[in-house]
Design an enzyme around this catalytic site. Structure first.
Site, PDB file in Angstrom:
ATOM      1  N   ASP A   1      -4.523   3.630 -17.390  1.00 33.86           N
ATOM      2  CA  ASP A   1      -4.229   3.539 -15.819  1.00 33.86           C
ATOM      3  C   ASP A   1      -3.147   4.733 -15.686  1.00 33.86           C
ATOM      4  OD1 ASP A   1      -2.713   3.553 -13.490  1.00 33.86           O
ATOM      5  OD2 ASP A   1      -3.966   1.519 -13.159  1.00 33.86           O
ATOM      6  N   HIS A   2      -3.447   5.955 -15.375  1.00 35.05           N
ATOM      7  CA  HIS A   2      -2.481   7.120 -15.706  1.00 35.05           C
ATOM      8  C   HIS A   2      -1.240   6.877 -14.830  1.00 35.05           C
ATOM      9  CE1 HIS A   2      -3.970   8.712 -11.798  1.00 35.05           C
ATOM     10  NE2 HIS A   2      -2.995   9.400 -12.078  1.00 35.05           N
TER      11      HIS A   2
ATOM     12  N   HIS B   1      -4.118   1.530  -9.681  1.00 33.91           N
ATOM     13  CA  HIS B   1      -2.703   1.907  -9.524  1.00 33.91           C
ATOM     14  C   HIS B   1      -1.725   1.103  -8.642  1.00 33.91           C
ATOM     15  CE1 HIS B   1      -4.896   5.235 -11.496  1.00 33.91           C
ATOM     16  NE2 HIS B   1      -5.119   5.898 -10.132  1.00 33.91           N
TER      17      HIS B   1
HETATM   18  C1  BG6 Z   1      -7.049   8.751  -9.556  1.00 35.88           C
HETATM   19  C2  BG6 Z   1      -8.054   8.680  -8.176  1.00 35.88           C
HETATM   20  O1  BG6 Z   1      -7.000   7.664 -10.501  1.00 35.88           O
HETATM   21  O2  BG6 Z   1      -5.721   8.871  -8.922  1.00 35.88           O
HETATM   22  C3  BG6 Z   1      -7.823   9.766  -7.575  1.00 35.88           C
HETATM   23  O3  BG6 Z   1      -9.350   8.468  -8.791  1.00 35.88           O
HETATM   24  C4  BG6 Z   1      -6.497  10.178  -7.155  1.00 35.88           C
HETATM   25  O4  BG6 Z   1      -8.423   9.827  -6.205  1.00 35.88           O
HETATM   26  C5  BG6 Z   1      -5.611  10.250  -8.353  1.00 35.88           C
HETATM   27  O5  BG6 Z   1      -6.430  11.279  -6.454  1.00 35.88           O
HETATM   28  C6  BG6 Z   1      -4.152  10.361  -7.735  1.00 35.88           C
HETATM   29  O6  BG6 Z   1      -3.381  10.274  -8.952  1.00 35.88           O
HETATM   30  P1  BG6 Z   1      -2.120  10.970  -9.013  1.00 35.88           P
HETATM   31  O7  BG6 Z   1      -1.187  11.097 -10.295  1.00 35.88           O
HETATM   32  O8  BG6 Z   1      -2.143  12.560  -8.350  1.00 35.88           O
HETATM   33  O9  BG6 Z   1      -1.175  10.201  -7.908  1.00 35.88           O
END
Ligand code: BG6
Length: 491
Positions: A181-182, A244
């Site tokens: 989960d980045h 997230h």
């Molecule tokens: C991803 C989603 O996991 O997270 C995307 O699939 C979203 O839809 C993205 O744009 C948002 O990530 P960050 O790091 O740009 O907030």
């Protein structure tokens, strides 16, 4: 800490994730001098490419997306010599034999044993097939460790996630599965733990007695981009909330772990999801708002409605925005509302957590001149990284007039911080699962989400609309207004 020699097989090496995130992350790690002398990256893609063409693609990606620059040709050759490529259809056994051949040949030449990591940067529908073939081909039978790295979506509901997990577990144990989960790789999300547990100032106040409410916002300005096919089926609830937003909630709510060890931290996070109040289908309307963007103006330019985006059904009922009021029903958080919201095509790209403390009794400093503001701890995750603590102080030169002041810390002002993928890939290489998602988290998050999804799928009336470039539909504001709260600051 220096990692042991490893080989990393990237399935989907010609895809977008590899290009935008994985290759740049490897280069950043290389520049940070924390990769071992011996490592091997095997790119696997469907298209036929020479190794040289693949290496050129890696170079383009590094030049476009890496936070470090290539300083010299010598440095580049030193890095890129670690990259190999093989074209393979994922269903074809021959490809796995070739990957195995490449790794074994390097092991023999260098007289080292490579640990093996497999990164599935491919459609989740293929996860089960690949993991089964990794086993059947013997590729997963390493002398060192073997690890699987996968990313969401892990299923589209609890049942499908469970089925996928079952299949993967035929090849990999839970300790070998690294579910990314980045958001957990983001510096300031990892910092929440430290801010909470390393400061005597916060921990005693971190509960329902002193905290009035918490807000978690992850807003975006982009629309659906080129992901119509995936997104129109997923929607914001599955795309952002299931993972997230709930991860951020867990970091804010968890009890202090007994030790800073992966298992202890996962245990505490899982307990948060267990305590999360589940809503029945008849309650969803009261606690959740969902909406879709209409056309609107962003930075002075008109942008189309979601339903007019390429690849999106003209009658699509998919939500691009979700707001909700959640409760964590344990002693610490009794009746504290947690407001969450996320959406595309909103006014700003912000990822932020707002902790609002309870008001002071108003008998001393409250009169018409003094609008006493609550103390707020603002944890900024993106684009700024840092914390701000809002306090009240005497307005200079007045008797007892109060003015809000802010104490501020910036996490990325002096130095650029590592990218989420960089720290997560590194953790996978050294075997630290702390900032990856445990299966129990995935399962409980789906169990929470599923009834909401079911209700929405049956109830078209629940879909609201908002103009692109705004902070979402009216109902998202009413959700807080009912409790005398508002999204902080004004928006
Ligand atoms: C991803 C989603 O996991 O997270 C995307 O699939 C979203 O839809 C993205 O744009 C948002 O990530 P960050 O790091 O740009 O907030």
């Amino acid at each position: 800490r220096m990692a042991d020699p490893f080989s990393l097989v990237i399935f989907g090496a010609t895809g977008d994730l590899a290009k935008r995130k994985l290759f740049p992350a490897m280069f950043n790690l290389f520049k940070s001098r924390i990769l071992p002398d011996h490592f091997l990256i095997v790119g696997v893609g469907r298209s036929i490419r020479t190794v040289d063409a693949f290496r050129q693609a890696v170079r383009n990606s590094v030049e476009n997306y890496s936070r470090f620059q290539i300083d010299s040709e010598a440095e580049w050759s030193e890095f890129v010599r670690h990259f190999q490529y093989t074209s393979s259809d994922i269903h074809d056994d021959q490809g796995y034999r070739e990957m195995k051949g490449i790794i074994e040949e390097h092991e023999k030449q260098l007289e080292v044993t490579f640990n093996r990591l497999f990164y599935l940067a491919i459609a989740p529908g293929l996860f089960a097939t690949v993991s089964q073939k990794l086993k059947a081909s013997g590729l997963a039978a390493a002398n060192g460790y073997k690890r699987l790295i996968i990313e969401k979506p892990i299923g589209h509901d609890y049942e499908s996630a469970r089925e996928l997990n079952k299949q993967i577990k035929r090849t990999f144990e839970e300790e070998e599965i690294y579910r990314i989960d980045h958001y957990l790789g983001k510096e300031m999300i990892q910092n929440i733990e430290v801010i909470r547990f390393a400061n005597s100032l916060f921990e005693p106040l971190w509960n329902h007695r002193y905290i009035e409410s918490v807000q978690i916002t992850a807003s975006e300005t982009v629309g659906v981009e080129e992901r119509a096919n995936y997104y129109d089926r997923a929607g914001a609830l599955r795309d952002m909330v299931q993972n997230h937003l709930l991860q951020m909630l867990m970091m804010v709510c968890m009890e202090p772990p007994s030790r800073l060890k992966t298992e202890a931290i996962h245990d505490e996070k899982i307990k948060v999801l267990r305590s999360l109040r589940r809503y029945g289908e008849d309650e969803v309307g009261k606690y959740f708002v969902r909406a879709q963007y209409r056309e609107g103006k962003m930075n002075g330019k008109r942008v189309p409605a979601y339903r007019d985006e390429p690849g999106i059904d003209k009658n699509s009922m998919t939500e691009t925005f979700v707001a909700a009021k959640l409760y964590v029903d344990n002693l610490r958080w009794a009746e504290v509302p947690f407001y969450i919201r996320t959406g595309k095509r909103m006014a700003e790209k912000v990822t932020k957590i707002i902790v609002q403390f309870k008001d002071m009794p108003k008998n001393l400093y409250f009169n018409r001149d003094n609008d006493l503001k609550p103390n707020i701890l603002e944890i900024s995750i993106h684009p700024e990284e840092g914390i701000k603590l809002f306090l009240n102080a005497k307005k200079p030169g007045t008797d007892n007039q109060i003015t809000p002041i802010a104490m501020e810390y910036c996490n990325n002002c002096e130095e650029e911080t590592p990218e989420a993928y960089e720290s997560l890939i590194y953790d996978a290489i050294i075997g630290d699962q702390t900032y990856f998602t445990h299966w129990a988290e995935v399962a409980l998050a789906w169990k929470f989400i599923d009834p909401v999804r079911r209700l929405w799928d049956q109830d078209p009336q629940s879909l609201q609309f908002y103009d692109s470039g705004t902070w979402g539909p009216k109902k998202a504001h009413e959700l807080l207004a009912q409790e005398g709260h508002g999204w902080w600051p004004q928006y």
